[in-house]
Design a protein around this motif. Structure first.
Motif, PDB file in Angstrom:
ATOM      1  N   VAL A  96       1.063  -1.084   0.056  1.00 51.79           N
ATOM      2  CA  VAL A  96      -0.428   0.130   0.044  1.00 51.79           C
ATOM      3  C   VAL A  96       1.171   1.334   0.473  1.00 51.79           C
ATOM      4  CG1 VAL A  96      -1.587   1.493   1.431  1.00 51.79           C
ATOM      5  CG2 VAL A  96      -1.710  -0.921   1.333  1.00 51.79           C
ATOM      6  N   VAL A  97       1.661   1.312   0.671  1.00 53.76           N
ATOM      7  CA  VAL A  97       2.559   2.698   1.029  1.00 53.76           C
ATOM      8  C   VAL A  97       3.702   2.684  -0.672  1.00 53.76           C
ATOM      9  CG1 VAL A  97       4.703   3.152   1.747  1.00 53.76           C
ATOM     10  CG2 VAL A  97       3.481   1.917   3.880  1.00 53.76           C
ATOM     11  N   PHE A  98       4.160   1.182  -1.150  1.00 46.74           N
ATOM     12  CA  PHE A  98       4.814   1.518  -2.571  1.00 46.74           C
ATOM     13  C   PHE A  98       4.154   1.728  -3.688  1.00 46.74           C
ATOM     14  CE2 PHE A  98       5.597  -0.346  -6.462  1.00 46.74           C
ATOM     15  CZ  PHE A  98       7.700  -0.293  -6.725  1.00 46.74           C
ATOM     16  N   ILE A  99       2.516   1.612  -3.893  1.00 50.14           N
ATOM     17  CA  ILE A  99       1.667   2.359  -4.682  1.00 50.14           C
ATOM     18  C   ILE A  99       1.221   3.502  -4.252  1.00 50.14           C
ATOM     19  CG2 ILE A  99      -0.647   1.876  -5.444  1.00 50.14           C
ATOM     20  CD1 ILE A  99       0.160  -1.367  -5.484  1.00 50.14           C
ATOM     21  N   ALA A 100       0.740   3.793  -2.940  1.00 55.00           N
ATOM     22  CA  ALA A 100       0.753   4.853  -2.502  1.00 55.00           C
ATOM     23  C   ALA A 100       1.827   6.853  -3.162  1.00 55.00           C
ATOM     24  CB  ALA A 100       0.237   5.617  -1.178  1.00 55.00           C
ATOM     25  N   GLY A 101       3.417   5.816  -2.699  1.00 59.29           N
ATOM     26  CA  GLY A 101       3.890   6.605  -2.422  1.00 59.29           C
ATOM     27  C   GLY A 101       4.139   6.756  -4.013  1.00 59.29           C
ATOM     28  N   TYR A 102       4.196   5.854  -5.042  1.00 56.51           N
ATOM     29  CA  TYR A 102       4.417   5.919  -5.967  1.00 56.51           C
ATOM     30  C   TYR A 102       3.633   7.528  -6.881  1.00 56.51           C
ATOM     31  CZ  TYR A 102       5.065   4.930 -11.231  1.00 56.51           C
ATOM     32  OH  TYR A 102       5.132   5.214 -12.734  1.00 56.51           O
ATOM     33  N   LEU A 103       2.802   6.860  -6.329  1.00 59.05           N
ATOM     34  CA  LEU A 103       0.618   7.618  -6.951  1.00 59.05           C
ATOM     35  C   LEU A 103       1.529   9.185  -6.360  1.00 59.05           C
ATOM     36  CD1 LEU A 103      -2.041   8.123  -8.201  1.00 59.05           C
ATOM     37  CD2 LEU A 103      -2.297   8.123  -5.877  1.00 59.05           C
ATOM     38  N   PHE A 104       1.794   9.849  -5.020  1.00 61.77           N
ATOM     39  CA  PHE A 104       2.506  10.914  -4.810  1.00 61.77           C
ATOM     40  C   PHE A 104       2.963  11.198  -5.976  1.00 61.77           C
ATOM     41  CE2 PHE A 104       4.153  13.559  -2.474  1.00 61.77           C
ATOM     42  CZ  PHE A 104       3.196  14.348  -1.482  1.00 61.77           C
ATOM     43  N   GLY A 105       4.741  10.685  -5.161  1.00 61.68           N
ATOM     44  CA  GLY A 105       5.201  11.266  -6.121  1.00 61.68           C
ATOM     45  C   GLY A 105       5.355  11.778  -7.940  1.00 61.68           C
ATOM     46  N   THR A 106       4.777  10.928  -8.197  1.00 62.58           N
ATOM     47  CA  THR A 106       4.033  10.961  -9.754  1.00 62.58           C
ATOM     48  C   THR A 106       2.971  12.535  -9.996  1.00 62.58           C
ATOM     49  OG1 THR A 106       4.702   8.419 -10.211  1.00 62.58           O
ATOM     50  CG2 THR A 106       3.181   9.858 -11.669  1.00 62.58           C
ATOM     51  N   LEU A 107       2.522  11.972  -9.162  1.00 61.75           N
ATOM     52  CA  LEU A 107       1.136  13.259  -8.915  1.00 61.75           C
ATOM     53  C   LEU A 107       1.756  14.565  -8.870  1.00 61.75           C
ATOM     54  CD1 LEU A 107      -1.925  11.658  -7.934  1.00 61.75           C
ATOM     55  CD2 LEU A 107      -1.447  11.974 -10.356  1.00 61.75           C
ATOM     56  N   ASP A 112      11.528  16.024  -0.192  1.00 62.27           N
ATOM     57  CA  ASP A 112      11.338  17.057  -0.746  1.00 62.27           C
ATOM     58  C   ASP A 112       9.703  16.621  -0.580  1.00 62.27           C
ATOM     59  OD1 ASP A 112      13.193  18.303  -1.545  1.00 62.27           O
ATOM     60  OD2 ASP A 112      11.900  18.254  -3.102  1.00 62.27           O
ATOM     61  N   ASN A 113       8.741  17.376   0.217  1.00 60.62           N
ATOM     62  CA  ASN A 113       6.996  17.149   0.529  1.00 60.62           C
ATOM     63  C   ASN A 113       7.481  15.997   1.491  1.00 60.62           C
ATOM     64  OD1 ASN A 113       6.637  18.893  -1.736  1.00 60.62           O
ATOM     65  ND2 ASN A 113       7.090  17.874  -3.417  1.00 60.62           N
ATOM     66  N   ARG A 114       8.468  15.724   2.384  1.00 60.96           N
ATOM     67  CA  ARG A 114       8.275  14.708   2.834  1.00 60.96           C
ATOM     68  C   ARG A 114       6.716  14.848   3.983  1.00 60.96           C
ATOM     69  NH1 ARG A 114      13.111  15.984   6.620  1.00 60.96           N
ATOM     70  NH2 ARG A 114      12.195  16.240   8.565  1.00 60.96           N
ATOM     71  N   HIS A 115       6.407  15.941   4.578  1.00 61.81           N
ATOM     72  CA  HIS A 115       5.449  15.877   5.397  1.00 61.81           C
ATOM     73  C   HIS A 115       3.758  16.177   4.593  1.00 61.81           C
ATOM     74  CE1 HIS A 115       7.923  17.155   9.245  1.00 61.81           C
ATOM     75  NE2 HIS A 115       8.296  17.945   8.105  1.00 61.81           N
ATOM     76  N   ALA A 116       3.822  16.664   3.529  1.00 59.21           N
ATOM     77  CA  ALA A 116       2.819  15.737   2.381  1.00 59.21           C
ATOM     78  C   ALA A 116       2.245  14.783   2.324  1.00 59.21           C
ATOM     79  CB  ALA A 116       2.536  17.270   1.314  1.00 59.21           C
ATOM     80  N   ALA A 144       1.173  12.771   6.085  1.00 56.70           N
ATOM     81  CA  ALA A 144      -0.509  13.098   4.966  1.00 56.70           C
ATOM     82  C   ALA A 144      -1.246  12.413   4.444  1.00 56.70           C
ATOM     83  CB  ALA A 144      -0.712  14.595   5.201  1.00 56.70           C
ATOM     84  N   PHE A 145      -0.299  12.336   3.531  1.00 57.77           N
ATOM     85  CA  PHE A 145      -1.224  12.108   1.525  1.00 57.77           C
ATOM     86  C   PHE A 145      -1.491  10.390   2.741  1.00 57.77           C
ATOM     87  CE2 PHE A 145      -0.793   8.929  -1.848  1.00 57.77           C
ATOM     88  CZ  PHE A 145      -2.183   9.454  -2.744  1.00 57.77           C
ATOM     89  N   LEU A 146      -0.295   9.225   2.525  1.00 59.10           N
ATOM     90  CA  LEU A 146       0.012   8.323   3.652  1.00 59.10           C
ATOM     91  C   LEU A 146      -1.206   7.428   4.730  1.00 59.10           C
ATOM     92  CD1 LEU A 146       3.988   6.739   3.618  1.00 59.10           C
ATOM     93  CD2 LEU A 146       1.861   6.291   1.836  1.00 59.10           C
ATOM     94  N   PHE A 147      -1.534   9.259   5.674  1.00 56.28           N
ATOM     95  CA  PHE A 147      -2.514   8.890   6.835  1.00 56.28           C
ATOM     96  C   PHE A 147      -3.495   9.028   6.720  1.00 56.28           C
ATOM     97  CE2 PHE A 147      -5.056  10.988  10.018  1.00 56.28           C
ATOM     98  CZ  PHE A 147      -5.350   9.693  10.839  1.00 56.28           C
ATOM     99  N   VAL A 148      -4.168   9.367   5.348  1.00 49.90           N
ATOM    100  CA  VAL A 148      -5.267   9.383   4.526  1.00 49.90           C
ATOM    101  C   VAL A 148      -5.944   7.935   4.025  1.00 49.90           C
ATOM    102  CG1 VAL A 148      -6.468  10.740   3.055  1.00 49.90           C
ATOM    103  CG2 VAL A 148      -5.874  11.543   4.239  1.00 49.90           C
ATOM    104  N   VAL A 149      -4.476   7.660   3.046  1.00 52.23           N
ATOM    105  CA  VAL A 149      -5.008   6.200   2.281  1.00 52.23           C
ATOM    106  C   VAL A 149      -4.506   5.229   3.057  1.00 52.23           C
ATOM    107  CG1 VAL A 149      -3.278   4.948   0.661  1.00 52.23           C
ATOM    108  CG2 VAL A 149      -3.184   6.931   0.741  1.00 52.23           C
ATOM    109  N   PHE A 150      -4.392   5.304   4.680  1.00 52.33           N
ATOM    110  CA  PHE A 150      -3.940   4.086   5.940  1.00 52.33           C
ATOM    111  C   PHE A 150      -5.441   3.995   5.858  1.00 52.33           C
ATOM    112  CE2 PHE A 150       0.479   3.851   6.970  1.00 52.33           C
ATOM    113  CZ  PHE A 150       1.477   3.178   5.657  1.00 52.33           C
TER     114      PHE A 150
END
Length: 171
Positions: free
Chosen positions: A34-45, A53-57, A60-66
């Motif tokens: 889940v982290v891999f796919i969400a991280g890839y999606l976040f990094g791409t978008l 860069d953007n680690r806090h964002a 927060a994104f992973l918190f919502v995805v989880f």
């Protein structure tokens, strides 16, 4: 195992602490995907080129995805790891969770980590020292369930939920 209650003629049993922790560890392994796919999606978008860069964002994104992941599956009764270990999450009366109760359980489940993370935050500890403290807190939090009369985790008690053994279907 301890019998919790009789609901609809079936005996619901609390899973052993060892089984719940095995499920917990397996859930952590599944969350890697889940982290891999969400991280890839976040990094791409976000067009993030550097992991810092953007680690806090990202956090927060992973918190919502989880949250979406757990609330969705808990409202259905089980995550994949829970299915593997024949564990189900229900409310106090043995009924399926509403999405609101599943969301409350998700927020309260952060008690597994936040107290330890808050304790290490003011200090400049190494990663291994922080890992020892967080792992120690997780062990304490798990063992504290032994002090609860139905041997449920305390975040489940606070959320009005409980983990029960789900009888295996005939295969």
């Amino acid at each position: 195992m301890m019998t919790l209650t009789m609901i609809h003629g079936d005996t619901l049993r609390a899973p052993s602490l060892a089984r719940r922790m095995a499920c917990w560890l397996y859930e952590g392994m599944l969350m890697f995907g889940v982290v891999f796919i969400a991280g890839y999606l976040f990094g791409t978008l976000s067009q993030t080129r550097n992991a810092m860069d953007n680690r806090h964002a990202l956090q927060a994104f992973l918190f919502v995805v989880f949250g979406i992941y757990f609330v969705w599956f808990w409202a259905k009764g089980q995550t994949l790891a829970m299915k593997t270990w024949d564990i189900q999450v229900v409310d106090r009366t043995g009924q399926p969770l509403t999405q609101a109760r599943a969301l409350l359980r998700y927020v309260l489940s952060w008690l597994w980590f936040l107290p330890a993370l808050a304790a290490v935050a003011p200090f400049n500890l190494s990663g291994s020292e922080s890992l020892v403290i967080v792992t120690g807190w997780v062990a304490i939090w798990a063992i504290l369930s032994r002090l609860q009369p139905q041997q449920q985790f305390w975040h489940d008690v606070l959320a009005g939920t409980r983990l029960v053994s789900k009888p295996r279907a005939n295969r």
